[in-house]
Scaffold this motif. Structure first.
Motif, PDB file in Angstrom:
ATOM      1  N   PHE A 147       0.832  -1.205   0.000  1.00 13.37           N
ATOM      2  CA  PHE A 147       0.000   0.000   0.000  1.00 13.37           C
ATOM      3  C   PHE A 147       0.869   1.259   0.000  1.00 13.37           C
ATOM      4  O   PHE A 147       0.617   2.197  -0.768  1.00 13.37           O
ATOM      5  N   ALA A 148       1.895   1.292   0.851  1.00 11.24           N
ATOM      6  CA  ALA A 148       2.722   2.494   0.978  1.00 11.24           C
ATOM      7  C   ALA A 148       3.533   2.766  -0.289  1.00 11.24           C
ATOM      8  O   ALA A 148       3.635   3.926  -0.735  1.00 11.24           O
ATOM      9  N   THR A 149       4.114   1.733  -0.882  1.00 12.96           N
ATOM     10  CA  THR A 149       4.938   1.948  -2.077  1.00 12.96           C
ATOM     11  C   THR A 149       4.096   2.391  -3.272  1.00 12.96           C
ATOM     12  O   THR A 149       4.486   3.306  -4.008  1.00 12.96           O
ATOM     13  N   LEU A 150       2.949   1.756  -3.470  1.00 19.11           N
ATOM     14  CA  LEU A 150       2.088   2.167  -4.584  1.00 19.11           C
ATOM     15  C   LEU A 150       1.567   3.581  -4.377  1.00 19.11           C
ATOM     16  O   LEU A 150       1.502   4.378  -5.326  1.00 19.11           O
ATOM     17  N   LEU A 151       1.191   3.892  -3.162  1.00 20.59           N
ATOM     18  CA  LEU A 151       0.694   5.244  -2.890  1.00 20.59           C
ATOM     19  C   LEU A 151       1.791   6.271  -3.118  1.00 20.59           C
ATOM     20  O   LEU A 151       1.566   7.317  -3.755  1.00 20.59           O
ATOM     21  N   GLY A 152       2.998   5.985  -2.631  1.00 22.03           N
ATOM     22  CA  GLY A 152       4.092   6.933  -2.802  1.00 22.03           C
ATOM     23  C   GLY A 152       4.485   7.122  -4.259  1.00 22.03           C
ATOM     24  O   GLY A 152       4.733   8.252  -4.708  1.00 22.03           O
ATOM     25  N   LEU A 153       4.553   6.045  -5.033  1.00 19.84           N
ATOM     26  CA  LEU A 153       4.909   6.142  -6.452  1.00 19.84           C
ATOM     27  C   LEU A 153       3.879   6.931  -7.240  1.00 19.84           C
ATOM     28  O   LEU A 153       4.229   7.747  -8.107  1.00 19.84           O
ATOM     29  N   ASN A 154       2.610   6.726  -6.947  1.00 13.92           N
ATOM     30  CA  ASN A 154       1.570   7.445  -7.682  1.00 13.92           C
ATOM     31  C   ASN A 154       1.518   8.915  -7.287  1.00 13.92           C
ATOM     32  O   ASN A 154       1.257   9.786  -8.132  1.00 13.92           O
ATOM     33  N   VAL A 155       1.760   9.215  -6.016  1.00 14.44           N
ATOM     34  CA  VAL A 155       1.786  10.618  -5.594  1.00 14.44           C
ATOM     35  C   VAL A 155       2.967  11.339  -6.231  1.00 14.44           C
ATOM     36  O   VAL A 155       2.854  12.490  -6.682  1.00 14.44           O
ATOM     37  N   ARG A 156       4.082  10.668  -6.305  1.00 14.04           N
ATOM     38  CA  ARG A 156       5.263  11.274  -6.921  1.00 14.04           C
ATOM     39  C   ARG A 156       5.065  11.490  -8.420  1.00 14.04           C
ATOM     40  O   ARG A 156       5.469  12.517  -8.972  1.00 14.04           O
ATOM     41  N   ALA A 157       4.420  10.518  -9.094  1.00 13.38           N
ATOM     42  CA  ALA A 157       4.209  10.628 -10.536  1.00 13.38           C
ATOM     43  C   ALA A 157       3.067  11.576 -10.889  1.00 13.38           C
ATOM     44  O   ALA A 157       2.938  11.980 -12.053  1.00 13.38           O
ATOM     45  N   ALA A 158       2.255  11.934  -9.908  1.00 15.25           N
ATOM     46  CA  ALA A 158       1.103  12.791 -10.206  1.00 15.25           C
ATOM     47  C   ALA A 158       1.526  14.197 -10.627  1.00 15.25           C
ATOM     48  O   ALA A 158       0.767  14.906 -11.299  1.00 15.25           O
ATOM     49  N   SER A 159       2.749  14.630 -10.264  1.00 16.06           N
ATOM     50  CA  SER A 159       3.216  15.972 -10.631  1.00 16.06           C
ATOM     51  C   SER A 159       3.701  16.044 -12.083  1.00 16.06           C
ATOM     52  O   SER A 159       3.933  17.136 -12.590  1.00 16.06           O
ATOM     53  N   ARG A 160       3.834  14.931 -12.723  1.00 15.83           N
ATOM     54  CA  ARG A 160       4.286  14.922 -14.104  1.00 15.83           C
ATOM     55  C   ARG A 160       3.126  15.169 -15.058  1.00 15.83           C
ATOM     56  O   ARG A 160       1.984  14.827 -14.784  1.00 15.83           O
ATOM     57  N   GLY A 187       0.748  14.626 -18.191  1.00 15.57           N
ATOM     58  CA  GLY A 187       0.199  13.443 -18.840  1.00 15.57           C
ATOM     59  C   GLY A 187       0.044  12.242 -17.943  1.00 15.57           C
ATOM     60  O   GLY A 187      -0.084  11.101 -18.429  1.00 15.57           O
ATOM     61  N   PHE A 188       0.066  12.472 -16.653  1.00 15.09           N
ATOM     62  CA  PHE A 188      -0.055  11.343 -15.721  1.00 15.09           C
ATOM     63  C   PHE A 188      -1.487  10.821 -15.698  1.00 15.09           C
ATOM     64  O   PHE A 188      -2.444  11.590 -15.654  1.00 15.09           O
ATOM     65  N   THR A 189      -1.624   9.544 -15.759  1.00 17.49           N
ATOM     66  CA  THR A 189      -2.929   8.890 -15.619  1.00 17.49           C
ATOM     67  C   THR A 189      -2.788   7.774 -14.589  1.00 17.49           C
ATOM     68  O   THR A 189      -1.841   6.981 -14.620  1.00 17.49           O
ATOM     69  N   LEU A 190      -3.734   7.690 -13.706  1.00 19.81           N
ATOM     70  CA  LEU A 190      -3.693   6.691 -12.640  1.00 19.81           C
ATOM     71  C   LEU A 190      -4.156   5.343 -13.171  1.00 19.81           C
ATOM     72  O   LEU A 190      -5.230   5.224 -13.769  1.00 19.81           O
ATOM     73  N   ASP A 191      -3.336   4.352 -12.979  1.00 21.81           N
ATOM     74  CA  ASP A 191      -3.645   3.006 -13.440  1.00 21.81           C
ATOM     75  C   ASP A 191      -4.764   2.421 -12.575  1.00 21.81           C
ATOM     76  O   ASP A 191      -4.633   2.354 -11.351  1.00 21.81           O
ATOM     77  N   PRO A 192      -5.877   1.965 -13.184  1.00 19.57           N
ATOM     78  CA  PRO A 192      -6.969   1.371 -12.387  1.00 19.57           C
ATOM     79  C   PRO A 192      -6.513   0.171 -11.565  1.00 19.57           C
ATOM     80  O   PRO A 192      -7.040  -0.079 -10.478  1.00 19.57           O
ATOM     81  N   GLN A 193      -5.541  -0.574 -12.081  1.00 21.67           N
ATOM     82  CA  GLN A 193      -5.049  -1.718 -11.317  1.00 21.67           C
ATOM     83  C   GLN A 193      -4.386  -1.278 -10.017  1.00 21.67           C
ATOM     84  O   GLN A 193      -4.502  -1.959  -8.998  1.00 21.67           O
ATOM     85  N   HIS A 194      -3.708  -0.135 -10.056  1.00 19.87           N
ATOM     86  CA  HIS A 194      -3.088   0.375  -8.843  1.00 19.87           C
ATOM     87  C   HIS A 194      -4.151   0.745  -7.804  1.00 19.87           C
ATOM     88  O   HIS A 194      -3.947   0.542  -6.604  1.00 19.87           O
ATOM     89  N   ILE A 195      -5.252   1.288  -8.279  1.00 19.88           N
ATOM     90  CA  ILE A 195      -6.334   1.649  -7.353  1.00 19.88           C
ATOM     91  C   ILE A 195      -6.881   0.404  -6.652  1.00 19.88           C
ATOM     92  O   ILE A 195      -7.090   0.381  -5.433  1.00 19.88           O
ATOM     93  N   VAL A 196      -7.105  -0.652  -7.418  1.00 14.27           N
ATOM     94  CA  VAL A 196      -7.639  -1.896  -6.849  1.00 14.27           C
ATOM     95  C   VAL A 196      -6.650  -2.498  -5.857  1.00 14.27           C
ATOM     96  O   VAL A 196      -7.033  -2.926  -4.757  1.00 14.27           O
ATOM     97  N   ILE A 197      -5.380  -2.527  -6.252  1.00 16.04           N
ATOM     98  CA  ILE A 197      -4.369  -3.119  -5.366  1.00 16.04           C
ATOM     99  C   ILE A 197      -4.223  -2.311  -4.088  1.00 16.04           C
ATOM    100  O   ILE A 197      -4.108  -2.871  -2.989  1.00 16.04           O
ATOM    101  N   MET A 198      -4.230  -0.980  -4.197  1.00 14.66           N
ATOM    102  CA  MET A 198      -4.128  -0.159  -2.994  1.00 14.66           C
ATOM    103  C   MET A 198      -5.341  -0.347  -2.084  1.00 14.66           C
ATOM    104  O   MET A 198      -5.207  -0.377  -0.851  1.00 14.66           O
ATOM    105  N   ALA A 199      -6.511  -0.495  -2.681  1.00 12.66           N
ATOM    106  CA  ALA A 199      -7.715  -0.694  -1.868  1.00 12.66           C
ATOM    107  C   ALA A 199      -7.648  -2.019  -1.102  1.00 12.66           C
ATOM    108  O   ALA A 199      -7.915  -2.068   0.107  1.00 12.66           O
TER     109      ALA A 199
END
Length: 294
Positions: A134-147, A149-161
């Motif tokens: 949970f922590a690594t996926l959340l941190g990677l997505n938060v870091r990539a959100a500043s770039r 053309g960033f789009t959140l992968d739906p699979q990441h959402i499911v895995i984090m949930a």
């Protein structure tokens, strides 16, 4: 429910007892409403202090005996065997389990004397893995959100949930078993202790008004002074220290406690009993304990 209703009706029948705050403060350990047969197990003590009413019946101290197994041996009709202490029959597995804790559908079997250590190690490491995911996926997505053309992968959402959900579940299970192992109790025995506390709470509610928190605390402290605490001195299987209880399940080598290796002292057939209980499994008052434990 039948026992609890019987207790409540017995207490209501004695509602004419005096409940003045001064008499409670003077004798917190003897101002107990109720009748001896309302608490059939354990030892009771009659009070002999002064009463504001001369014809007031004698109050009795409610039981503080946690005796899930007062007989040394019990016969299992289903398995046709004499069950050792702390053994219970699991209807799901269809067999008796030594030092039965609970039936876990996640591992497809019961948790008992032979596998409690490995179940605990599994739950602890599962909690760390879920938290790390949970922590690594959340941190990677938060870091990539500043770039751009960033789009959140739906699979990441499911895995984090799912990882967040199972993190809370496994952490709760780990915390629960830490408490159980530290007090050398099973889930069944812990529920028995909770039942005893609920029965005492009913007595306190009858003795004192619901806003008399200090009076209730003084009464409970008086019970603890005379009998000890329910989860510690009042535990039939308390070995005297938290470390001794952990070694009962995990063995003497500390570095193996969180690894799926090593042996355990707990064979599930014989247990050292708390000397604060007599041979019949009744919790004794402090004055009857061995001198070194008083």
């Amino acid at each position: 429910m039948g026992q609890r209703s019987r207790v409540s009706s017995t207490l209501r029948s004695h509602s004419h007892f005096t409940h003045q705050s001064q008499s409670r403060s003077a004798q917190p350990s003897t101002e107990i409403s109720g009748q001896a047969d309302a608490f059939p197990e354990g030892r009771q003590r009659s009070s002999s202090g002064p009463r504001s009413q001369s014809k007031t019946p004698t109050h009795k101290l409610p039981t503080r005996a946690i005796t899930p197994q007062r007989k040394q041996h019990r016969y299992c009709e289903a398995c046709g065997i004499v069950k050792p202490p702390r053994t219970h029959h699991c209807k799901t597995c269809g067999k008796c389990v030594l030092r039965f804790d609970h039936h876990c559908p996640w591992i497809g079997q019961c948790v008992g004397a032979q596998n409690q250590k490995f179940f605990f190690v599994f739950v602890v490491w599962a909690a760390f893995f879920c938290l790390w995911t949970f922590a690594t996926l959340l941190g990677l997505n938060v870091r990539a959100a500043s770039r751009r053309g960033f789009t959140l992968d739906p699979q990441h959402i499911v895995i984090m949930a799912f990882s967040g959900l199972f993190s809370m579940f496994t952490l709760t299970m780990s915390s629960t078993h830490i408490v159980l192992i530290s007090t050398n109790q099973t889930t069944v025995e812990h529920l028995a202790a909770r039942t005893t506390k609920d029965r005492e709470k009913e007595v306190l509610d009858e003795m004192h008004s619901f806003w008399s928190f200090k009076a209730k605390r003084r009464t409970r402290q008086a019970w603890d002074a005379e009998y000890g605490r329910i989860g510690r001195e009042g535990n039939m299987w308390w070995l005297g220290s938290v470390r001794a209880n952990w070694e009962q399940v995990f063995g003497p080598r500390t570095w193996t406690w969180f690894l799926p290796i090593g042996t355990t002292k707990d064979k599930g057939r014989e247990f050292s009993r708390n000397p604060r209980f007599n041979a019949d499994g009744v919790w004794l008052p402090r004055k009857q304990w061995p001198p070194a434990l008083r």
